[in-house]
Design an enzyme around this catalytic site. Structure first.
Site, PDB file in Angstrom:
ATOM      1  N   ASP A  69     -22.770   4.335   7.668  1.00 54.50           N
ATOM      2  CA  ASP A  69     -22.801   3.196   8.740  1.00 54.50           C
ATOM      3  C   ASP A  69     -23.504   1.185   7.554  1.00 54.50           C
ATOM      4  OD1 ASP A  69     -22.181   4.300  10.628  1.00 54.50           O
ATOM      5  OD2 ASP A  69     -23.766   5.124  11.568  1.00 54.50           O
ATOM      6  N   GLU A  84     -24.085   8.896  18.025  1.00 58.27           N
ATOM      7  CA  GLU A  84     -22.450   8.300  18.639  1.00 58.27           C
ATOM      8  C   GLU A  84     -22.512   7.460  19.596  1.00 58.27           C
ATOM      9  OE1 GLU A  84     -20.454   8.439  16.553  1.00 58.27           O
ATOM     10  OE2 GLU A  84     -20.928   9.811  15.531  1.00 58.27           O
ATOM     11  N   GLY A 109       2.803   4.442   1.306  1.00 54.58           N
ATOM     12  CA  GLY A 109       2.907   4.855   1.868  1.00 54.58           C
ATOM     13  C   GLY A 109       3.879   4.197   2.917  1.00 54.58           C
ATOM     14  N   THR A 110       4.349   3.026   2.666  1.00 51.46           N
ATOM     15  CA  THR A 110       4.380   1.741   3.879  1.00 51.46           C
ATOM     16  C   THR A 110       6.099   1.551   3.679  1.00 51.46           C
ATOM     17  OG1 THR A 110       4.256   0.180   2.057  1.00 51.46           O
ATOM     18  CG2 THR A 110       2.251   0.131   3.584  1.00 51.46           C
ATOM     19  N   LYS A 143       8.081   1.896   0.675  1.00 48.82           N
ATOM     20  CA  LYS A 143       8.604   1.150  -0.383  1.00 48.82           C
ATOM     21  C   LYS A 143      10.174   2.131  -1.024  1.00 48.82           C
ATOM     22  CE  LYS A 143       5.147   1.006  -2.395  1.00 48.82           C
ATOM     23  NZ  LYS A 143       4.094   1.643  -1.625  1.00 48.82           N
ATOM     24  N   THR A 144      10.046   2.844  -0.967  1.00 48.64           N
ATOM     25  CA  THR A 144      11.552   4.047  -1.615  1.00 48.64           C
ATOM     26  C   THR A 144      11.631   4.445  -0.975  1.00 48.64           C
ATOM     27  OG1 THR A 144       9.500   5.228  -2.876  1.00 48.64           O
ATOM     28  CG2 THR A 144      11.573   6.206  -2.563  1.00 48.64           C
ATOM     29  N   PRO A 167       0.891  -1.370  -0.616  1.00 46.54           N
ATOM     30  CA  PRO A 167      -0.027  -0.291   0.602  1.00 46.54           C
ATOM     31  C   PRO A 167       0.945   0.899  -0.268  1.00 46.54           C
ATOM     32  CG  PRO A 167      -0.255  -1.619   1.854  1.00 46.54           C
ATOM     33  CD  PRO A 167       0.748  -2.326   1.549  1.00 46.54           C
TER      34      PRO A 167
END
Length: 513
Positions: free
Chosen positions: A404, A330, A106-107, A109-110, A104
């Site tokens: 929901d 809520e 933002g994990t 990799k770069t 995914p």
């Protein structure tokens, strides 16, 4: 250098002809066209700027990357083929040609590719997949040839026997031929395939290709075969221990208050990527700056989690009646969640953020990857708790429960497709929509009855606590649990089984459809 010599000689010739009295205007016009054409061709065939410079120097080590122990171990093992060439050769092992990092956004990799440059003593060049794409025919293939040629030339120049070429977002040029690309993209991909494992491929110096993508499903099969990308390393979302490690790295050197509990924050951030955790710490520091505080507190981290999940607070000003309804909604979510698994409610707020007018944030007991039919039903109950609390108090529902219902229907559909419904094992591909819809409706109807019975004993108490929530705008989970313990019914306690929760449901009330 050659271009300067040609231009200089051409100007000298024109001046000499003009001195002799010749009409040099047509020649001058032709020379200007030639220079313009030359410049245009150079721009078309230019390689990415990053590959024209000296090898990239990145000061990122694997120790600075948290939450990816398995992926780091696999990548370091593959890079050892470059570091220990003699030992690998003695065992008759073929060197790897390529490593594909998937996962995914933002994990990290770069970031892992940058760490690879620090870990191995190889020339390192990098480029993005989009830099090989041009509207002119043949330009992409030329750029692929050039970056590999430069990698080999730089390795020889620095007396190194290996080089690393990193291609980010390779799915731009690596899509399946004839399906996700057109002819120019196919030519670029064909050249990349040839450079990685073709007739002209050399082993000295060895060029290792590291590529990153979050769309491995669209890559061409010829690119994924052994001999090109020999290793596919999954860089996934971090688990709780991984999130804790990342948080410790990101908060290093930052002034934290004594009440900051990193373990609690790691539990709250289920499903966060490394990039989101970095943003979380940064947002908490911004909140401290905004409040003119010298330390970052636990409450600031709590608000930062809300911001990363839901977005910044909006300028919407709901009426008192709407605020009261949102609070009731809520509280319904929170009651069902707390009855199912005590201690899971972390935060209740009616402050509008993003597209939500309010939400309940939960803390899962642990990261889970498999769920039983009972757990799925319990999560449906939590999703339906908001609208049923409104129904018990007001006698009607509102459009705020739209999100929901989408989640509850999705969970019910998962039950059917996984063979956890009355239909038993089904073939999703041949399952008729009418049969699926009927079974989903039945599941939702049964869970609606069960949830309504769970909330009925709290009908009178919900309104009073809703007033308190409206006054405070946001309350902590501990405050809610204190109220619930005082009002909980013994009969309800006996009926509710302590069943582990699914990943946290925000219980958000969306905008009107």
């Amino acid at each position: 250098m050659i271009k300067e010599w040609v231009i200089g000689i051409g100007v000298a010739v024109l001046l000499f002809l003009a001195f002799l009295g010749a009409n040099v205007l047509p020649l001058f016009f032709l020379a200007a066209l030639a220079v313009g054409f030359w410049v245009m061709m150079e721009r078309r065939t230019a390689v990415p700027a990053v590959s024209r410079d000296a090898p990239v120097k990145h000061q990122v080590s694997f120790d600075q990357i948290g939450g990816q122990d398995h992926a780091k171990r696999e990548l370091m093992e593959a890079l050892d083929f470059l570091r220990y060439r003699d030992r690998i050769k003695s065992l008759g092992i073929r060197p790897l040609k390529g490593i594909l990092l998937t996962g995914p956004p933002g994990t990290g990799k770069t970031l892992m590719a940058k760490a690879a440059a620090t870990y191995t003593d190889s020339v390192f060049l990098s480029a993005a997949g989009s830099e090989f794409v041009e509207m002119y025919v043949g330009v992409g293939a030329q750029r692929v040839r050039d970056i590999f040629r430069r990698a080999r030339a730089m390795a020889k120049k620095e007396n190194k026997d290996s080089a690393i070429v990193f291609i980010d977002e390779i799915d731009v040029v690596g899509g399946r031929r004839g399906q996700f690309s057109h002819q120019e993209y196919d030519q670029t991909l064909n050249q990349l395939l040839t450079e990685m494992d073709g007739m002209s491929t050399t082993t000295t110096p060895l060029v290792l290709v590291i590529a990153a993508t979050n769309r491995p499903d669209i890559l061409d099969s010829a690119l994924l075969r052994p001999g090109r990308f020999d290793r596919q390393i999954r860089v996934d979302l971090p688990d709780k221990d991984g999130r804790l490690h990342i948080l410790k790295i990101q908060t290093e050197g930052k002034p934290l208050a004594a009440d900051v509990d990193m373990e609690h924050i790691a539990r709250e951030t289920y499903g966060f990527s490394g990039a989101q955790l970095e943003a979380l710490v940064n947002e908490a520091a911004i909140i401290a700056l905004r409040q003119d505080k010298k330390e970052i507190t636990q409450e600031m981290f709590r608000d930062a989690v809300d911001k990363v999940l839901m977005g910044e607070k909006t300028g919407r000003r709901p009426t008192e009646e709407e605020l009261q309804r949102v609070a009731v909604h809520e509280i319904g979510h929170a009651i069902v969640s707390e009855l199912m698994r005590p201690g899971t409610v972390s935060h209740i707020t009616i402050a509008p953020r993003g597209n939500a007018l309010g939400f309940v944030r939960q803390i899962p007991e642990s990261d889970r990857y498999l769920y039983t039919v009972e757990q799925l039903k319990q999560q449906i109950n939590v999703a339906l708790g908001g609208c049923l609390a409104e129904e018990l108090h007001y006698g009607n529902r509102s459009t705020g429960a739209q999100n929901d219902f989408v989640q509850a229907s999705s969970l019910a559909g998962t039950m059917v497709k996984c063979g956890l419904s009355r239909l038993g094992i089904v073939d999703e591909e041949h399952l008729q929509e009418s049969v699926l819809d009927t079974e989903v409706r039945y599941i939702l109807s049964e869970q609606e009855k069960e949830t309504r019975e769970l909330l009925r004993p709290y009908k009178d108490d919900i309104a009073n606590f809703a007033n308190f929530v409206v006054e405070q705008e946001s309350i902590d989970g501990a405050v809610f649990r204190d109220w619930l313990e005082k009002t909980v019914q013994p009969a309800v306690k006996e009926r509710v089984a302590a069943i582990p929760m699914l990943p946290p449901h925000t219980g958000e009330v969306g905008l009107n459809a």
